[in-house]
Design a protein around this motif. Sequence first.
Motif, short mmCIF file in Angstrom:
data_model
loop_
_atom_site.label_atom_id
_atom_site.label_comp_id
_atom_site.label_asym_id
_atom_site.label_seq_id
_atom_site.Cartn_x
_atom_site.Cartn_y
_atom_site.Cartn_z
N LEU A 190 31.82 32.72 30.39
CA LEU A 190 31.55 31.57 31.25
C LEU A 190 32.71 31.30 32.19
N ALA A 191 33.94 31.39 31.67
CA ALA A 191 35.12 31.19 32.51
C ALA A 191 35.18 32.23 33.62
N ALA A 192 34.90 33.49 33.27
CA ALA A 192 34.91 34.56 34.28
C ALA A 192 33.83 34.32 35.32
N ALA A 193 32.64 33.92 34.88
CA ALA A 193 31.56 33.65 35.83
C ALA A 193 31.92 32.49 36.75
N GLY A 194 32.56 31.46 36.19
CA GLY A 194 32.96 30.33 37.01
C GLY A 194 34.00 30.71 38.04
N ARG A 195 34.97 31.52 37.63
CA ARG A 195 36.01 31.93 38.57
C ARG A 195 35.42 32.85 39.66
N LEU A 196 34.54 33.74 39.25
CA LEU A 196 33.90 34.63 40.23
C LEU A 196 33.04 33.85 41.21
N TRP A 197 32.28 32.89 40.70
CA TRP A 197 31.45 32.05 41.58
C TRP A 197 32.32 31.25 42.54
N GLY A 236 25.86 39.67 39.65
CA GLY A 236 26.04 39.25 41.03
C GLY A 236 27.48 39.31 41.50
N ALA A 237 28.34 40.00 40.76
CA ALA A 237 29.76 40.10 41.12
C ALA A 237 30.20 41.55 41.13
N PRO A 238 29.66 42.37 42.04
CA PRO A 238 30.06 43.78 42.08
C PRO A 238 31.47 43.95 42.61
N PRO A 239 32.13 45.05 42.27
CA PRO A 239 33.49 45.27 42.76
C PRO A 239 33.50 45.71 44.22
N ALA A 240 34.56 45.31 44.92
CA ALA A 240 34.80 45.80 46.28
C ALA A 240 35.81 46.93 46.27
N ALA A 241 36.59 47.03 45.18
CA ALA A 241 37.57 48.09 45.01
C ALA A 241 37.80 48.28 43.52
N LEU A 242 38.38 49.43 43.16
CA LEU A 242 38.53 49.79 41.76
C LEU A 242 39.89 50.41 41.50
N ALA A 243 40.41 50.18 40.30
CA ALA A 243 41.65 50.83 39.87
C ALA A 243 41.60 50.98 38.36
N GLY A 244 42.06 52.12 37.87
CA GLY A 244 42.09 52.35 36.43
C GLY A 244 43.43 52.91 36.01
N TYR A 245 43.78 52.69 34.75
CA TYR A 245 45.07 53.15 34.23
C TYR A 245 44.83 54.31 33.29
N SER A 246 45.34 55.49 33.63
CA SER A 246 45.20 56.69 32.83
C SER A 246 43.72 57.02 32.64
N VAL A 247 43.22 57.05 31.40
CA VAL A 247 41.81 57.38 31.21
C VAL A 247 40.91 56.31 31.82
#
Length: 493
Positions: A442-449, A212-223
């Motif tokens: 869980l921490a990531a889900a909490g911050r995203l929520w 339920g937390a899709p990206p709105a923008a993307l960035a990658g480093y090298s590969v």
Amino acid sequence: MTVRASSPDPAPARLLTLSAPTVEALERATDELADRLDAAGEAGFARLPAVPAPRAEPGAVRRAVLADSAANAARWLRKRDVRRVFGGAGDGSSRVFLFSGVGDQYPGLGAGLYRCLPAFRDELDRCFGLLADEHGLDLRPVLFPPPTAGDAGEAQAAGAAGAARAAGAVAEGSADPFDRHTAPQEIHRTVVAQPLLFALQYSLARALTALGAPPAALAGYSVGEYTAACVAGVFPVEDALRLVTGRARLVDELPPGAMLAVAAGPEALDGPLAGLLPGPLSLAALNGPQQTVLSGPVEAVEEALGRLTGAGLPCQRLATAHAYHSAMTEPLTGPLEELLGTVPLARPAIPLLSNVTGTWLRDEEATSPAFWARQLSRTLRFSDELATVWRLPDPLLVELGPGQALTRLALGHPDRPANALASVVQTLPGRLERRPERELLLAAAGRLWAAGAAVDWSALTEEPPAGTEEPPVHPAQPSAHTAEPAARTEEHG
């Protein structure tokens, strides 16, 4: 049902959530929850579910805390500790996924998520199957190797190394006995590392989207930019795996090269490196106003190291066998363009930042084999990408890779906002961290929520299906091809 951790956890962390119609009401509710936790004590805290099922009205302000005890939860809530208490408001319109390059991967990475996050497990199995069937790469035992009799001693040595670094006992640039440069691990070979990290990061991106937390923008480093492009829809995952694998095999055939991280901007290098830059050396990456990476032949890099050290500019060799993003990789432009010409390229469905330009990738660039082929030999303008990210309204940076190499660069960027520390999300532990992956999830889900995501909490409470094989968790070890944490400014490959 509760999530089972991949290893015994006598005091599993619990995620507590709050929401209210106004900031003032949320502050009152936070203090009231701290009081209730004090009254409930540890016995009451232990009866709480590990995963919440919160409901928040549209427009509500949210807050969450992850803690392993009632006392800690109450203390952190009262202090509003931004490292432990997650807050925010919004709808996720500036949620940015960051995909790192190779260098920090280690055996056992992702084993905890494989156990407790079904969407991640399914996608990783799919990628591993494609790599084995179509490219002859059996990466499962590389990422999840069976434990050996010597693992306990190696884990103890790794912990000692981490403690020494934390205490400052190992000086930056000094010899480190825990860096086994004479015995490189399979996981750090170019032809293994790049497709492996792609599979892991792509699977995690798909899992977070399903959560339920899709990206709105993307960035990658090298590969990592290839992973970001695949998530954006520029090429399908089957073709992306073929590209990344083919690119890695081409790089592996290059003559030896070297890279050098310098704690200075490129303008400070003109004098000390006259005749070398431009020349044998190339400007590989601009990671920040005072963070530059050079690349080129081993002899030229060694000479630059001596000159810069003599000029008083801090610098350090990076543990890599190739000169990424330099003139040494230009002979691969033709073969890469030919390879890319066999792949259907589409316009990105999600905004994607470009390493080459440092700004948003244009449709004509995304669909050009020549543009992608040049990426390997061009300067990475990651500092410009970070400036673009920080200009977004209330950005939330989610790093999909081991540790926080890219978010550390973001937090050190001069354009970061005052609340930058609350604007980053870690999803996987670094190689010397001992925090369980389930706890980080869980921490990531909490911050995203808390930042507005409509998290599917049921996906975090499912038990693995019967017969699911639990991958062994190999102790993380210092690697032969990874620079020290103090010098994590490269992330190349």
